[in-house]
Design an enzyme around this catalytic site. Structure first.
Site, PDB file in Angstrom:
ATOM      1  N   LEU A 208      23.291  57.488 133.595  1.00 20.44           N
ATOM      2  CA  LEU A 208      21.569  57.184 133.991  1.00 20.44           C
ATOM      3  C   LEU A 208      21.953  55.540 133.806  1.00 20.44           C
ATOM      4  CD1 LEU A 208      19.045  59.057 131.491  1.00 20.44           C
ATOM      5  CD2 LEU A 208      19.613  59.191 134.139  1.00 20.44           C
ATOM      6  N   HIS A 209      20.892  55.056 135.182  1.00 20.53           N
ATOM      7  CA  HIS A 209      21.555  53.713 135.002  1.00 20.53           C
ATOM      8  C   HIS A 209      20.312  52.966 135.545  1.00 20.53           C
ATOM      9  CE1 HIS A 209      22.869  54.200 139.237  1.00 20.53           C
ATOM     10  NE2 HIS A 209      23.005  53.010 139.084  1.00 20.53           N
ATOM     11  N   ARG A 210      19.551  53.756 136.634  1.00 17.51           N
ATOM     12  CA  ARG A 210      18.215  52.821 136.900  1.00 17.51           C
ATOM     13  C   ARG A 210      17.391  52.819 136.422  1.00 17.51           C
ATOM     14  NH1 ARG A 210      20.138  53.434 142.384  1.00 17.51           N
ATOM     15  NH2 ARG A 210      21.083  54.436 143.284  1.00 17.51           N
ATOM     16  N   ASP A 282      21.074  59.455 138.457  1.00 12.20           N
ATOM     17  CA  ASP A 282      20.477  59.170 139.173  1.00 12.20           C
ATOM     18  C   ASP A 282      21.629  57.842 139.892  1.00 12.20           C
ATOM     19  OD1 ASP A 282      21.310  57.447 137.396  1.00 12.20           O
ATOM     20  OD2 ASP A 282      19.231  56.645 136.837  1.00 12.20           O
TER      21      ASP A 282
END
Length: 372
Positions: A208-210, A282
């Site tokens: 996850l990074h957004r 994501d």
């Protein structure tokens, strides 16, 4: 012909490595082509960059513009200024950019301002989401590109709709998959594999990074709770970005089966992905790799610029609402996931096709050159 290759961020390394190899092979066979590799330094971690260069056989860049840090506008401006200086000092026939990072857009603009042709590898992909900086980069880059190298018929259609002539569109496949297929026999087990008692098909990989997924405390908590509670206590391996790690700590989010690990090398990460029960992400690029390796993938986004990973591959696009996740997790545990296939021309030969097209296009415009 002289080609300046641009890499700016971690995903670019995997896309540029096979092109370097194909240019070297063509040069060794007497073809008139040479390259200069420019690293913009957009994302630069000495340890990670060195591991990627070593693992993927990428030579040391001929230039590092050292343009890390700052806001997106500041970074774009710095890259343009320094890349323009690079082009003044080292004239070229063509600038080849890959992907959709800030460096891709900025170096394309700088090149076209100097009337230098631009080739875009991975052209034409669109998410339709203008809140993504990458979407802006794609659209701007493709609006001034001369040669378009595409990964799918969907990308071809996007370019045609924007007015690009058929003669400039070249459906060649996916250089990311060139790298994956070459390196797959060399995947390396991460050191924590034994420490965590991992077994094939008995754990999940999470990335996850957004901002939409990781910057809101309650949203992130609900998402992590849903993932951990529907995983039937299987370990969840989360190679965590430093900013996301800070958020998890600040928001006091944890779970017994959630294991935060440092970002891994390419060979280690894909060892983990290849053997996972599934990947929850994501990201975009990971969905391409899971498709080729036949690993189920759940994408926590409302749109994707890689729809072939859904229509052909093993990926499912479920949106950002955590409530959508449980039915897909049930399908995984019921062994009811779609089989999936590999998209056309994702065969490990893309870089060779690109170099062949470059030679055909520019052979009459340039003088023979020596190889690096």
């Amino acid at each position: 012909m002289k080609v300046t290759l641009v890499a700016g961020a971690r995903p670019n390394f995997m896309k540029i490595a096979p092109i370097i190899e194909a240019i070297r092979q063509a040069g060794a066979a007497g073809q008139p082509i040479e390259y200069r590799l420019v690293h913009t330094g957009q994302h630069y971690d000495k340890n990670m960059s060195e591991s990627f260069f070593t693992e993927l056989g990428i030579p040391e860049p001929d230039a590092n513009l050292e343009c890390g840090g700052g806001t997106q506008a500041e970074q774009a401006a710095n890259i343009m200024v320094r890349f323009e200086q690079e082009l003044f000092a080292n004239p070229t026939d063509l600038v080849l950019v890959v992907g959709d990072v800030t460096s891709t857009m900025s170096c394309s603009i700088a090149a076209k301002k100097l009337n230098i042709d631009v080739a875009h590898v991975e052209a034409g992909i669109r998410s339709g989401d203008m809140t993504m900086p990458e979407e802006v980069n794609r659209i701007v880059t493709d609006s001034i590109t001369d040669l378009f190298f595409t990964t799918s018929e969907v990308a071809n259609t996007n370019l045609r709709r924007s007015g690009v002539g058929e003669e400039r569109i070249h459906f060649v496949g996916n250089t990311m998959i060139d790298t994956l297929l070459k390196q797959r026999p060399r995947f390396v087990q991460p050191a924590f594999w034994s420490d965590l008692g991992l077994q094939p098909q008995q754990y999940f990989v999470l990335t996850l990074h957004r901002p939409a997924n990781v910057d809101d405390a309650e949203g992130l908590r609900t998402l992590i709770d849903t993932i951990t509670q529907t995983s039937r206590n299987l370990p969840i391996i989360f190679p965590v970005h430093p900013r996301t790690a800070r958020n998890l700590k600040q928001f006091n989010i944890s779970a017994p089966n959630l294991h935060l690990v440092e970002p891994m090398s390419y060979l280690q990460f894909n060892y983990l992905v290849e053997r996972a029960r599934a990947v929850i992400t994501d990201s975009g690029g990971i969905t391409e790799e899971t498709t080729v390796m036949g690993v189920p993938c759940i994408t926590l986004r409302n749109s994707t610029e890689r729809p072939e990973t859904v229509t052909v591959g093993t990926n499912e696009l479920i949106g950002t609402d955590p409530a959508a996740l449980p039915p897909y997790m049930e399908r995984l545990f019921s062994n009811d996931w779609k089989q999936g296939g590999v998209p056309e021309l994702w065969d490990g030969q893309t870089a060779g096709r690109i170099v062949d097209i470059l030679l055909r296009t520019y052979s009459s415009k340039t003088q023979p050159a020596t190889t690096n």
